[in-house]
Design a protein around this motif. Structure first.
Motif, PDB file in Angstrom:
ATOM      1  N   ALA A 121      -2.349 -83.293 -18.549  1.00 19.69           N
ATOM      2  CA  ALA A 121      -2.153 -82.271 -17.518  1.00 19.69           C
ATOM      3  C   ALA A 121      -1.623 -82.876 -16.228  1.00 19.69           C
ATOM      4  N   ASP A 122      -0.715 -82.154 -15.618  1.00 18.81           N
ATOM      5  CA  ASP A 122      -0.276 -82.485 -14.263  1.00 18.81           C
ATOM      6  C   ASP A 122      -1.161 -81.782 -13.242  1.00 18.81           C
ATOM      7  N   PHE A 123      -1.780 -80.692 -13.686  1.00 17.02           N
ATOM      8  CA  PHE A 123      -2.657 -79.920 -12.807  1.00 17.02           C
ATOM      9  C   PHE A 123      -3.715 -79.228 -13.660  1.00 17.02           C
ATOM     10  N   LEU A 124      -4.973 -79.305 -13.230  1.00 13.28           N
ATOM     11  CA  LEU A 124      -6.065 -78.578 -13.886  1.00 13.28           C
ATOM     12  C   LEU A 124      -6.378 -77.357 -13.032  1.00 13.28           C
ATOM     13  N   TRP A 125      -6.314 -76.185 -13.659  1.00 14.69           N
ATOM     14  CA  TRP A 125      -6.491 -74.916 -12.956  1.00 14.69           C
ATOM     15  C   TRP A 125      -7.730 -74.210 -13.484  1.00 14.69           C
ATOM     16  N   SER A 126      -8.629 -73.876 -12.602  1.00 10.53           N
ATOM     17  CA  SER A 126      -9.790 -73.078 -12.959  1.00 10.53           C
ATOM     18  C   SER A 126      -9.562 -71.657 -12.468  1.00 10.53           C
ATOM     19  N   MET A 127      -9.678 -70.713 -13.385  1.00  5.59           N
ATOM     20  CA  MET A 127      -9.485 -69.300 -13.030  1.00  5.59           C
ATOM     21  C   MET A 127     -10.624 -68.773 -12.167  1.00  5.59           C
ATOM     22  N   SER A 128     -11.835 -69.211 -12.509  1.00  5.23           N
ATOM     23  CA  SER A 128     -13.007 -68.632 -11.877  1.00  5.23           C
ATOM     24  C   SER A 128     -14.236 -69.416 -12.310  1.00  5.23           C
ATOM     25  N   LYS A 129     -15.334 -69.205 -11.612  1.00  3.40           N
ATOM     26  CA  LYS A 129     -16.604 -69.771 -12.071  1.00  3.40           C
ATOM     27  C   LYS A 129     -17.207 -68.892 -13.167  1.00  3.40           C
ATOM     28  N   LEU A 130     -16.643 -67.722 -13.351  1.00  3.25           N
ATOM     29  CA  LEU A 130     -17.090 -66.832 -14.415  1.00  3.25           C
ATOM     30  C   LEU A 130     -16.591 -67.354 -15.758  1.00  3.25           C
ATOM     31  N   THR A 131     -17.272 -66.967 -16.824  1.00  4.94           N
ATOM     32  CA  THR A 131     -16.832 -67.315 -18.168  1.00  4.94           C
ATOM     33  C   THR A 131     -16.085 -66.118 -18.743  1.00  4.94           C
ATOM     34  N   PHE A 132     -14.880 -66.375 -19.273  1.00  2.00           N
ATOM     35  CA  PHE A 132     -14.069 -65.339 -19.892  1.00  2.00           C
ATOM     36  C   PHE A 132     -13.804 -65.721 -21.342  1.00  2.00           C
ATOM     37  N   PRO A 133     -13.598 -64.726 -22.213  1.00  2.00           N
ATOM     38  CA  PRO A 133     -13.135 -65.057 -23.562  1.00  2.00           C
ATOM     39  C   PRO A 133     -11.758 -65.718 -23.436  1.00  2.00           C
ATOM     40  N   HIS A 134     -11.534 -66.785 -24.200  1.00  4.56           N
ATOM     41  CA  HIS A 134     -10.260 -67.496 -24.059  1.00  4.56           C
ATOM     42  C   HIS A 134      -9.072 -66.609 -24.399  1.00  4.56           C
ATOM     43  N   GLN A 135      -9.284 -65.579 -25.211  1.00  3.93           N
ATOM     44  CA  GLN A 135      -8.176 -64.672 -25.522  1.00  3.93           C
ATOM     45  C   GLN A 135      -7.821 -63.796 -24.319  1.00  3.93           C
ATOM     46  N   LEU A 136      -8.814 -63.381 -23.562  1.00  5.25           N
ATOM     47  CA  LEU A 136      -8.557 -62.574 -22.368  1.00  5.25           C
ATOM     48  C   LEU A 136      -7.802 -63.388 -21.316  1.00  5.25           C
ATOM     49  N   ILE A 137      -8.064 -64.681 -21.265  1.00  2.63           N
ATOM     50  CA  ILE A 137      -7.383 -65.544 -20.302  1.00  2.63           C
ATOM     51  C   ILE A 137      -5.865 -65.478 -20.494  1.00  2.63           C
ATOM     52  N   ARG A 138      -5.411 -65.281 -21.729  1.00  4.53           N
ATOM     53  CA  ARG A 138      -3.955 -65.176 -21.962  1.00  4.53           C
ATOM     54  C   ARG A 138      -3.357 -64.032 -21.162  1.00  4.53           C
ATOM     55  N   VAL A 139      -4.041 -62.895 -21.196  1.00  6.30           N
ATOM     56  CA  VAL A 139      -3.549 -61.726 -20.459  1.00  6.30           C
ATOM     57  C   VAL A 139      -3.578 -62.023 -18.957  1.00  6.30           C
ATOM     58  N   ILE A 140      -4.652 -62.630 -18.499  1.00  2.00           N
ATOM     59  CA  ILE A 140      -4.787 -62.928 -17.072  1.00  2.00           C
ATOM     60  C   ILE A 140      -3.709 -63.921 -16.631  1.00  2.00           C
ATOM     61  N   VAL A 141      -3.447 -64.942 -17.427  1.00  2.00           N
ATOM     62  CA  VAL A 141      -2.401 -65.910 -17.075  1.00  2.00           C
ATOM     63  C   VAL A 141      -1.047 -65.214 -16.997  1.00  2.00           C
ATOM     64  N   MET A 142      -0.737 -64.376 -17.980  1.00  2.00           N
ATOM     65  CA  MET A 142       0.549 -63.658 -17.950  1.00  2.00           C
ATOM     66  C   MET A 142       0.663 -62.810 -16.680  1.00  2.00           C
ATOM     67  N   GLU A 143      -0.413 -62.097 -16.345  1.00  3.27           N
ATOM     68  CA  GLU A 143      -0.378 -61.248 -15.161  1.00  3.27           C
ATOM     69  C   GLU A 143      -0.232 -62.092 -13.906  1.00  3.27           C
ATOM     70  N   GLN A 144      -0.940 -63.204 -13.816  1.00  6.49           N
ATOM     71  CA  GLN A 144      -0.878 -64.036 -12.619  1.00  6.49           C
ATOM     72  C   GLN A 144       0.489 -64.719 -12.468  1.00  6.49           C
ATOM     73  N   VAL A 145       1.089 -65.108 -13.563  1.00  9.60           N
ATOM     74  CA  VAL A 145       2.440 -65.687 -13.492  1.00  9.60           C
ATOM     75  C   VAL A 145       3.428 -64.611 -13.026  1.00  9.60           C
ATOM     76  N   TYR A 146       3.306 -63.417 -13.591  1.00 10.57           N
ATOM     77  CA  TYR A 146       4.158 -62.306 -13.148  1.00 10.57           C
ATOM     78  C   TYR A 146       3.938 -62.037 -11.651  1.00 10.57           C
ATOM     79  N   ARG A 147       2.678 -62.006 -11.244  1.00  9.39           N
ATOM     80  CA  ARG A 147       2.337 -61.756  -9.839  1.00  9.39           C
ATOM     81  C   ARG A 147       2.947 -62.850  -8.946  1.00  9.39           C
ATOM     82  N   ALA A 148       2.857 -64.097  -9.392  1.00  7.45           N
ATOM     83  CA  ALA A 148       3.421 -65.208  -8.610  1.00  7.45           C
ATOM     84  C   ALA A 148       4.922 -65.021  -8.397  1.00  7.45           C
TER      85      ALA A 148
END
Length: 159
Positions: A121-148
């Motif tokens: 890794a060039d960068f380690l990114w933590s979404m939150s201190k909350l625990t999410f299902p790893h499958q849900l993280i895919r949707v969140i990453v897509m949305e956050q990249v779009y938002r960026a």
């Protein structure tokens, strides 16, 4: 910019697939986005710590085989740095301005990520201190990249 999301396991839930498809469609005019799945290992309930590490190592080998050598790699990891949406936008903009046109986001399996992938890794990114299902993280990453990308374009989407 070329964005690749490498994720462990198959996406099963229809609503999550639909969410990813929606953001993928929105991204077509902004960046080339590819989603790659790597096989997950079977994980019975009562695994020892050593067995858990072996599972993560096998999944990690599959992940590393998919990462282009020149790519900037962002690994989602509980030990990573938390970013605001604006900070993620800034990071992606900085990478683009400095010739890093291939960005890979890595989402591990249910047990997490191997040390070998962390080291890549060039960068380690933590979404939150909350625990999410790893499958849900895919949707969140897509949305956050779009938002960026929308933030960097000055769009009102992110507000």
């Amino acid at each position: 910019m070329n964005i690749t999301i490498i994720a462990v396991g198959k996406l099963k839930e229809k609503f999550m697939k639909q969410g990813i498809e929606e953001y993928h469609k929105r991204m077509t005019t902004l960046a080339n986005v590819k989603i790659m799945e790597v096989a997950d290992e079977k994980t019975p309930d009562q695994l020892s710590e050593k067995e858990q590490e072996q599972v993560k190592d096998k999944e990690g080998e599959r992940i590393l085989a998919k990462i282009p050598q020149q790519a900037y790699v962002i690994v989602l990891d509980l030990k990573g740095e938390m970013l605001s949406s604006e900070s993620l936008a800034e990071k992606l903009n900085h990478l683009a301005l400095h010739g890093k046109s291939k960005v890979v986001f890595v989402i591990g399996g249910s047990l997490g990520i191997s040390e070998s992938v962390r080291r890549r890794a060039d960068f380690l990114w933590s979404m939150s201190k909350l625990t999410f299902p790893h499958q849900l993280i895919r949707v969140i990453v897509m949305e956050q990249v779009y938002r960026a990308f929308q933030i960097n374009r000055g769009s009102s989407y992110h507000k």
